[in-house]
Write a protein that holds these residues in place. Sequence first.
Motif, PDB file in Angstrom:
ATOM      1  N   TYR A  59      41.807  45.151  42.870  1.00 22.23           N
ATOM      2  CA  TYR A  59      42.388  45.532  41.728  1.00 22.23           C
ATOM      3  C   TYR A  59      43.481  46.475  41.522  1.00 22.23           C
ATOM      4  N   LYS A 110      43.072  52.572  38.779  1.00 29.02           N
ATOM      5  CA  LYS A 110      42.870  51.410  38.881  1.00 29.02           C
ATOM      6  C   LYS A 110      41.248  51.291  39.788  1.00 29.02           C
ATOM      7  N   GLY A 118      37.936  49.686  39.309  1.00 26.88           N
ATOM      8  CA  GLY A 118      37.299  48.890  39.830  1.00 26.88           C
ATOM      9  C   GLY A 118      35.794  49.163  40.210  1.00 26.88           C
ATOM     10  N   THR A 164      44.747  42.220  36.817  1.00 24.51           N
ATOM     11  CA  THR A 164      43.444  42.925  36.897  1.00 24.51           C
ATOM     12  C   THR A 164      42.757  42.934  35.637  1.00 24.51           C
ATOM     13  N   ALA A 200      38.922  41.614  35.589  1.00 24.85           N
ATOM     14  CA  ALA A 200      37.927  42.467  35.119  1.00 24.85           C
ATOM     15  C   ALA A 200      37.046  41.843  33.863  1.00 24.85           C
TER      16      ALA A 200
END
Lengths: 470, 188
Positions: free
Chosen positions: A218, A282, A286, A226, A230
């Motif tokens: 990520y 980030k 994650g 990302t 996700a």
Amino acid sequence: MRYLIPEVVVAGGALLALLAIVLVPKAKSLGSWIVLLALLAAGIDAATMWHVTASLFMSNTLAIDQYSILVTELVLLAGVSSLLLAWDADRFGDEFPVLLALSVLGMMALGAAANLMVIFIGIELLSLPLYILAASSRTQAGGEAALKYLLLGAFSSGILLFGMALLYGATSTLSFVAYPSITSANTWLLWPGLALVLVGISFKLAIVPFHMWVPDVYEGSPTPVTNLMAFGTKVGAAVILLRLLAFGFYTQDGSWGTLIGYLAVLTMIVGNLLALPQMSLKRLLGYSGIGHAGFLLVGIATHSVEGAEAMMFYLLPYGLAVMAVFGVLRLIEGNGDEVTVGDLKGMAYRRPWLAAVLIVGMLSFAGIPLTGGFVGKFFLLQAALFASQPGLAVGIVVGTLVGLFAYLRPLQTMFQRTEPSEKVQKVRWTVASVVVLTVAVVGTIGLGVYPEPFVHIVSHSADFYWLTGG
Amino acid sequence: MVGIFIIGILMLVGAVSVVVVRQPVHSALALIGVTIGLAMIYLILQAEFLAVAQVIVYAGAIMVLFLFVVTLLTAGKEEMEAEDTLSGQRWAGIITGLVVGLGLAVVIATHSPVKLSTALSGSFGGLHDLGHQLWGPYFAMLAGVALMLLTGVIGVLVLNRPDQVNYKSRLDLPSGVSLVDAEQEGKK
């Protein structure tokens, strides 16, 4: 064939965009436009066939029903949002929309899979473009992310295939929708096979013992990618796990239900706990994504229609919150530098609108009332209690509590006063990102205030138990 | 049955030596052993065309490519072993792998798979039958695999693209340096 038009449109859009990039190299955003139109057209077409009678196609390898249509819509939403977030960025390269469309196609295949081989091809078609996209920003972190993702992904694909071979040996068919009617299965081969398949899919879904790759990947990948990982990857992996277990292994629920339950509790708590000390936003997201994978597993572990509905419901508020948070991240990261929690300092005063969007997204992640995340967690809790599995319910509550701390920390930082002399980086608002953020915020709050219509849709789509293996 | 075990052991030895031998060329040669073993298993399973294709494509074409690349890239270079940062992970991995692998092997060897419910057609494994299967019931999967291969091709092009200025490496440029500056810097 009528019911495969969305898939054909997306595949055709990808090929057409590829041609357009080669033939008209001057028109920078032509490929993006083609893919965007293809994704929207596929979405509209899938919506028009909502009232389809569920049935199996292509000699029982694909199942088209309300379940697959809802999955199609969800992954198309993920794809469109990622495409829009990357709209102005030529640094991802011209082929970004093509790879994105191929990845979305893989996710759509997972929603319609009725055969083990389709699961494998869907997962590979989903992952291969993501391996490339992860490295598309051409930074060292991006390369590291792509390599880690590729190696671990290849490894887990091997395990998945081994498991599928064992399942084939145990049942003599690859069509898992036929499994409930098989009485003479060789259980000595069936359970190791199912265990290996679960490991393979858990890797994609980032369930806790198999989650190590998530934060690095990520962090290194460009933000729009990302967003796709996700949202889209989670949808694809979660729905195929649900259909495989709740339909294919319907009759043997006692043996896998407990296992998935333990994994769910472990994932919810560990994922959210690890999100607590993260400094990079980030990485925090994650680990939060790992935690949310645990919440999704709760719906599978309850092994009931309520559980399936709750999981399907949870996917949309989760995805909308992902869109909101990654959309904001995309706007404030500027030229792609890493955003830490400290960078948010004073954001509530400097950029109130962006801060408001981030707050809505984070609160929905945390499950605060009036956001979609709250309703999703509420349904999961209800499903766990209906299935009389108090352990799962306790896990949800503990996971939510720990997660709340993780999500409130960045929010608290946003309200800290900063020195007025500090330089403020300009935010380049684009129409595309405004669209994404608006949809995300309106959707999140809308689902929280008036979830009725979507609950209705979900209750239709989760009703896939009647599908008969031909 | 005994034949499969012998081939399996040969393939395992080959696969392990692909990983453990020090010379890349030896690894490539060991990989040829693995692919030929796989071809023999295909033969036992009556998939003659696959067996032939396996030998021609993998042992013939792809391994030659591998050997070319290996000889071009590593000629005269000493291979360095990467340092093991997590002490004991290698042994833990070997032991876990052996336990799981042996467990699976015992289960598979002692429990034979169920018989196919429908008998195989006489032409099974031939070119005609394969074509009918691929372009008939399994067409969707064939299309999916085709798109996967296309993705691979795009990936090679994307990841090997020569560095253009608009794909600037963040590591080389300090923040605040604009792309135009970097370009002019490069021209000097």
